[in-house]
Design an enzyme around this catalytic site. Structure first.
Site, PDB file in Angstrom:
ATOM      1  N   HIS A   9      36.903  45.743  28.988  1.00 19.10           N
ATOM      2  CA  HIS A   9      36.775  46.809  29.985  1.00 19.10           C
ATOM      3  C   HIS A   9      35.638  47.768  29.636  1.00 19.10           C
ATOM      4  CE1 HIS A   9      39.436  46.575  33.354  1.00 19.10           C
ATOM      5  NE2 HIS A   9      39.407  47.881  33.545  1.00 19.10           N
ATOM      6  N   HIS A  11      37.912  48.188  43.479  1.00 19.69           N
ATOM      7  CA  HIS A  11      38.899  49.263  43.424  1.00 19.69           C
ATOM      8  C   HIS A  11      39.489  49.499  44.811  1.00 19.69           C
ATOM      9  CE1 HIS A  11      37.009  51.224  39.597  1.00 19.69           C
ATOM     10  NE2 HIS A  11      37.898  50.311  39.297  1.00 19.69           N
TER      11      HIS A  11
END
Length: 298
Positions: free
Chosen positions: A244, A270
């Protein structure tokens, strides 16, 4: 087998059917087994799903705090239990998910650590130069190039198959969370690394995955994390680098270069713009650091 245990097994089987990430299934299995164990202490038969009320669930949640568990861990365990009862609700076993009435522990506002452009490029350049002797150097380089070049989650990366790439137009089709599909442009260096990876690829019969293990089968989430960790420890000043970190770097560096926040939201997959907005804070933090160092009145 208790009714609670049976419904836990039913829910975990559903997660497997919908191809949830290995990481999610593993964590939820552990959390729900501990949930059953808590209510089975002393050989007791745990309550059936329909018999759980808010008081019983609060008792379990209080025990998690008593154990001194970190807030992110408690949040994940609570999410697992809420998802279990959502499953029971869909099956008509209960009429109300009382776990959703519990208060979720608040998380302190913490910005993710993000490697700089220089640090990221230096690491990937070292991998490209063969700084470590590895059995599949082209695969390893392609992993880093796609994680940073496309901002992929590690689960998305290992889920890629040969047919997901448009090699002529340099696009990749990615299946993200909740099976949401998105298309992402692949930068030049990542495409070059991908082509080299495909040329060296030796799949077992019928295997379509891009990234393979030593047996020619699809590389697992854990396997990819292990590869990244090994390079981070050997070549990076930040041995805590994780998949990440490269996704954060992708978004932060795009934003610093002037990319639109909504475009970054689409690229990252997202669901909410608020999730993407944390990169605004990261960019502002970098800007203030430059100001503090450069301005005579800072």
């Amino acid at each position: 087998m208790s009714e609670l245990r049976r419904w836990v097994d039913s829910y975990l089987a559903e997660l497997a059917r919908i191809d949830s990430s290995v990481h999610t299934v593993r964590n939820y299995r552990t959390d729900l087994e501990q949930f059953v164990a808590y209510f089975s202490r002393g050989g007791l038969n745990p309550p059936e799903p329909k018999d759980f009320d808010q008081l019983i669930l609060r008792e379990w949640l209080a025990d998690l705090y008593t154990q001194g568990l970190a807030k992110p861990t408690i949040r994940r365990k609570l999410a697992a239990v809420r998802s279990l009862f959502d499953h029971c609700l869909r099956q008509g076993v209960i009429t109300l998910n009382r776990a959703k009435l519990l208060t979720t522990p608040r998380m302190p506002s913490k910005l993710p650590d993000v490697p700089t452009e220089e640090q990221t490029n230096h690491l990937i350049d070292d991998i490209a130069k063969g700084a470590l002797e590895r059995p599949c150097p082209s695969r390893d380089l392609a992993i880093f190039e796609l994680l940073y070049g496309c901002g992929l989650r590690i689960s998305e990366l290992v889920g890629l198959s040969v047919g997901d790439f448009d090699m002529s137009e340099a696009w990749v089709r990615v299946l993200g969370k909740r099976k949401k599909e998105r298309q992402i442009p692949v930068p030049g260096k990542a495409m070059a690394a991908l082509r080299a990876c495909l040329e060296a690829r030796q799949p077992s019969e019928g295997e379509t995955a891009i990234f393979l293990n030593h047996r020619g089968r699809r590389l697992t989430d854990r396997g990819a994390r292990g590869i990244l960790k090994m390079y981070a420890v050997a070549l990076s000043p930040d041995s805590g680098l994780h998949p990440h970190s490269l996704r954060h770097a992708y978004a932060t560096h795009l934003l610093s270069a002037g990319a639109d926040l909504r475009a970054i939201q689409e690229l990252l997959g997202h669901a909410s713009l608020s999730t993407t907005q944390k990169y605004t804070h990261l960019s502002l933090t970098d800007l203030m650091n430059v100001y503090d160092k450069a301005h005579p009145r800072a």
